[in-house]
Design a protein around this motif. Structure first.
Motif, PDB file in Angstrom:
ATOM      1  N   ASP A   1       0.963  -1.325  -0.099  1.00  0.00           N
ATOM      2  CA  ASP A   1       0.064   0.128  -0.032  1.00  0.00           C
ATOM      3  C   ASP A   1       0.741   1.358   0.088  1.00  0.00           C
ATOM      4  OD1 ASP A   1      -1.976  -1.743   0.123  1.00  0.00           O
ATOM      5  OD2 ASP A   1      -2.588  -1.442   2.096  1.00  0.00           O
ATOM      6  N   ARG A   2       1.964   1.174   0.803  1.00  0.00           N
ATOM      7  CA  ARG A   2       2.842   2.543   0.657  1.00  0.00           C
ATOM      8  C   ARG A   2       3.426   2.758  -0.549  1.00  0.00           C
ATOM      9  NH1 ARG A   2       8.270   2.862   4.847  1.00  0.00           N
ATOM     10  NH2 ARG A   2       8.876   4.796   3.955  1.00  0.00           N
ATOM     11  N   HIS A   3       3.724   1.748  -1.176  1.00  0.00           N
ATOM     12  CA  HIS A   3       4.297   2.189  -2.689  1.00  0.00           C
ATOM     13  C   HIS A   3       3.232   2.246  -3.878  1.00  0.00           C
ATOM     14  CE1 HIS A   3       8.357   2.391  -1.379  1.00  0.00           C
ATOM     15  NE2 HIS A   3       8.274   1.261  -0.551  1.00  0.00           N
ATOM     16  N   GLY A   4       1.820   1.996  -3.247  1.00  0.00           N
ATOM     17  CA  GLY A   4       0.709   2.223  -4.164  1.00  0.00           C
ATOM     18  C   GLY A   4       0.866   0.999  -5.496  1.00  0.00           C
ATOM     19  N   LEU A   5       1.383  -0.066  -5.068  1.00  0.00           N
ATOM     20  CA  LEU A   5       1.391  -1.419  -5.786  1.00  0.00           C
ATOM     21  C   LEU A   5       0.216  -2.169  -5.648  1.00  0.00           C
ATOM     22  CD1 LEU A   5       5.131  -1.708  -5.581  1.00  0.00           C
ATOM     23  CD2 LEU A   5       3.760  -0.848  -7.711  1.00  0.00           C
ATOM     24  N   GLN A   6      -1.183  -1.697  -5.118  1.00  0.00           N
ATOM     25  CA  GLN A   6      -2.188  -2.658  -4.751  1.00  0.00           C
ATOM     26  C   GLN A   6      -2.792  -3.556  -6.129  1.00  0.00           C
ATOM     27  OE1 GLN A   6      -1.982   0.396  -4.122  1.00  0.00           O
ATOM     28  NE2 GLN A   6      -2.957   1.111  -2.099  1.00  0.00           N
ATOM     29  N   ASP A   7      -2.586  -2.751  -7.363  1.00  0.00           N
ATOM     30  CA  ASP A   7      -3.065  -3.457  -8.578  1.00  0.00           C
ATOM     31  C   ASP A   7      -1.916  -4.517  -9.328  1.00  0.00           C
ATOM     32  OD1 ASP A   7      -5.251  -1.866  -8.270  1.00  0.00           O
ATOM     33  OD2 ASP A   7      -4.570  -0.357  -9.514  1.00  0.00           O
ATOM     34  N   ARG A   8      -1.098  -4.614  -8.584  1.00  0.00           N
ATOM     35  CA  ARG A   8       0.113  -5.410  -9.314  1.00  0.00           C
ATOM     36  C   ARG A   8       0.742  -6.442  -8.422  1.00  0.00           C
ATOM     37  NH1 ARG A   8       4.769  -2.294 -11.697  1.00  0.00           N
ATOM     38  NH2 ARG A   8       5.203  -4.393 -12.622  1.00  0.00           N
ATOM     39  N   ILE A   9       0.365  -6.255  -7.198  1.00  0.00           N
ATOM     40  CA  ILE A   9       1.042  -7.207  -6.139  1.00  0.00           C
ATOM     41  C   ILE A   9      -0.323  -7.817  -5.358  1.00  0.00           C
ATOM     42  CG2 ILE A   9       2.355  -7.752  -4.193  1.00  0.00           C
ATOM     43  CD1 ILE A   9       4.152  -5.544  -4.978  1.00  0.00           C
ATOM     44  N   THR A  10      -0.254  -9.245  -5.493  1.00  0.00           N
ATOM     45  CA  THR A  10      -1.268  -9.933  -4.911  1.00  0.00           C
ATOM     46  C   THR A  10      -0.534 -10.869  -3.622  1.00  0.00           C
ATOM     47  OG1 THR A  10      -2.688 -10.387  -6.651  1.00  0.00           O
ATOM     48  CG2 THR A  10      -3.043 -11.716  -4.783  1.00  0.00           C
ATOM     49  N   LEU A  11      -1.248 -10.632  -2.373  1.00  0.00           N
ATOM     50  CA  LEU A  11      -0.534 -11.358  -1.179  1.00  0.00           C
ATOM     51  C   LEU A  11      -1.224 -12.464  -0.814  1.00  0.00           C
ATOM     52  CD1 LEU A  11       0.290  -8.134   1.174  1.00  0.00           C
ATOM     53  CD2 LEU A  11       1.801  -9.674  -0.517  1.00  0.00           C
ATOM     54  N   GLN A  12      -0.479 -13.810  -0.713  1.00  0.00           N
ATOM     55  CA  GLN A  12      -1.311 -15.153  -0.649  1.00  0.00           C
ATOM     56  C   GLN A  12      -0.736 -15.687   0.760  1.00  0.00           C
ATOM     57  OE1 GLN A  12      -3.505 -16.726  -2.535  1.00  0.00           O
ATOM     58  NE2 GLN A  12      -3.231 -18.200  -0.564  1.00  0.00           N
ATOM     59  N   LEU A  13      -1.533 -16.308   1.639  1.00  0.00           N
ATOM     60  CA  LEU A  13      -1.150 -17.100   2.507  1.00  0.00           C
ATOM     61  C   LEU A  13      -0.875 -18.620   1.896  1.00  0.00           C
ATOM     62  CD1 LEU A  13      -0.590 -17.364   5.708  1.00  0.00           C
ATOM     63  CD2 LEU A  13      -2.973 -18.200   5.774  1.00  0.00           C
ATOM     64  N   SER A  14       0.412 -19.100   2.230  1.00  0.00           N
ATOM     65  CA  SER A  14       0.645 -20.557   1.685  1.00  0.00           C
ATOM     66  C   SER A  14       1.875 -20.923   2.528  1.00  0.00           C
ATOM     67  CB  SER A  14       0.973 -20.369   0.150  1.00  0.00           C
ATOM     68  OG  SER A  14       1.309 -21.630  -0.326  1.00  0.00           O
ATOM     69  N   ASP A  15       1.779 -22.455   2.529  1.00  0.00           N
ATOM     70  CA  ASP A  15       2.745 -23.298   3.225  1.00  0.00           C
ATOM     71  C   ASP A  15       3.515 -23.662   2.014  1.00  0.00           C
ATOM     72  OD1 ASP A  15       4.493 -25.196   4.275  1.00  0.00           O
ATOM     73  OD2 ASP A  15       2.714 -26.201   5.363  1.00  0.00           O
ATOM     74  N   GLY A  16       4.554 -22.950   1.824  1.00  0.00           N
ATOM     75  CA  GLY A  16       5.288 -23.594   0.515  1.00  0.00           C
ATOM     76  C   GLY A  16       4.690 -22.854  -0.432  1.00  0.00           C
ATOM     77  N   LEU A  17       4.665 -23.911  -1.591  1.00  0.00           N
ATOM     78  CA  LEU A  17       3.976 -23.801  -2.897  1.00  0.00           C
ATOM     79  C   LEU A  17       2.657 -24.271  -2.766  1.00  0.00           C
ATOM     80  CD1 LEU A  17       6.881 -24.489  -5.109  1.00  0.00           C
ATOM     81  CD2 LEU A  17       5.501 -22.291  -4.757  1.00  0.00           C
ATOM     82  N   ALA A  18       2.171 -24.895  -1.616  1.00  0.00           N
ATOM     83  CA  ALA A  18       0.938 -25.652  -1.328  1.00  0.00           C
ATOM     84  C   ALA A  18      -0.207 -24.815  -1.956  1.00  0.00           C
ATOM     85  CB  ALA A  18       0.647 -26.240   0.032  1.00  0.00           C
ATOM     86  N   GLN A  19      -0.312 -23.595  -1.705  1.00  0.00           N
ATOM     87  CA  GLN A  19      -1.765 -22.867  -2.056  1.00  0.00           C
ATOM     88  C   GLN A  19      -1.305 -21.903  -3.449  1.00  0.00           C
ATOM     89  OE1 GLN A  19      -0.966 -23.014   1.401  1.00  0.00           O
ATOM     90  NE2 GLN A  19      -2.401 -24.771   1.288  1.00  0.00           N
TER      91      GLN A  19
END
Length: 309
Positions: free
Chosen positions: A183-201
């Motif tokens: 949010d600080r760098h205004g990149l909400q449209d290009r960066i998605t954040l995802q909860l994941s254990d390794g590559l599982a999700q």
């Protein structure tokens, strides 16, 4: 970790330069450890003094006409700086946790105790184009695995304007810090954040995977200075040989990578353990400011061949 430090010199100085030097002497006498944005007492003292006085962290401390070295320090400012240095010494927390800010490749990031202090050598590779030869028009979907405070995800979007990035982590706390930086760098449209254990999700397919994982081996974990133990253990500890997370990652990655995808992996000082575990896997060792054994690159083709042989 907290403790009582006695017989230390008092912080003093009537100018910025004198205060920085006194602070460096104090940090040296206290035996604090560095490595979270600085590598020596003088640079750490300059960071703390400039931040406490509200001066830019890139302020000139030399002899030039634009230098702030001779700027007077008031008694109140000296007292505030002394409180900050006392907290740094007493708690052994990295300076970044006290200032709530860390810099990577000249870009500021928020950080607190919920996430590791960002210091990945992968940041250098994003900034100087060292891995660009392995990328191309096909490189569209980028994964920053073990994103922590999101700094590599942010730097990747800054380096490559046409990509989309997913920053993933097993820690909800770390992702909350990453959200602040996205949010600080205004990149909400290009960066998605995802909860994941390794590559599982994270089914992908990914064209580029960046990963600065937990890789510190058990013997090294037991000897870490208090500053490193102030960070989330989850972000550091890699098992007996440091390769626990990496073993699973390398096995899971090929099925989640596009045909010409590559994996950029930081392993710190664990090259000997990596080669003991994956000696027959052909990788490229990428040169960084710390040498040629901190970061490696593996192609999907190499991973597929290795695990099918």
């Amino acid at each position: 970790m907290t403790g009582t430090i006695t017989a230390l010199p008092a912080l003093q100085g009537g100018t910025v330069a004198a205060l920085v030097q006194s602070g460096a002497d104090l940090l040296t006498a206290a035996g604090v450890a560095f490595g979270h944005g600085t590598t020596n007492a003088h640079d750490e003292a300059a960071w703390l003094v400039l931040w406490r006085l509200g001066l830019p962290l890139d302020s000139d401390l030399g002899d030039g006409p634009d230098s702030v070295a001779n700027r007077p320090v008031t008694p109140d400012e000296l007292a505030q700086a002394a409180t900050l240095f006392d907290e740094r010494i007493r708690t052994r927390k990295p300076a970044a946790y006290l200032t709530r800010e860390a810099w990577l490749q000249g870009v500021p990031f928020y950080v607190d105790e919920r996430a590791i202090v960002p210091r990945s050598f992968i940041a250098e590779l994003l900034a100087d184009g060292s891995i660009d030869d392995f990328l191309g028009e096909h490189t569209r979907r980028v994964l920053d695995l073990c994103t922590g405070n999101g700094s590599l995800a942010v730097l990747a979007t800054m380096a490559w304007p046409d990509i989309e990035v997913t920053g993933a982590d097993i820690s909800p706390d770390a992702l909350a810090v990453a959200r602040i930086n996205v949010d600080r760098h205004g990149l909400q449209d290009r960066i998605t954040l995802q909860l994941s254990d390794g590559l599982a999700q994270l089914p992908g397919p990914w064209d580029l995977i960046l990963c600065n994982p937990p890789y510190v081996n058990a013997a090294s974990m037991a000897q870490l200075p208090a500053e490193y133990r102030a960070e989330p253990t989850l972000a550091l500890a890699g098992g007996a040989d440091g390769m626990d997370f990496i073993r699973q990652l390398l096995q899971d990655a090929p099925a989640r990578m596009s045909e010409n995808a590559v994996l950029v992996l930081e392993i710190g000082n664990e090259r000997s353990h990596f080669e003991a575990a994956f000696g027959q896997l052909p990788v490229y060792w990428i040169d960084t400011s710390a040498g040629e054994d901190q970061v490696l690159l593996a192609t999907r083709q190499a991973l597929v061949a290795y695990f099918s042989s």
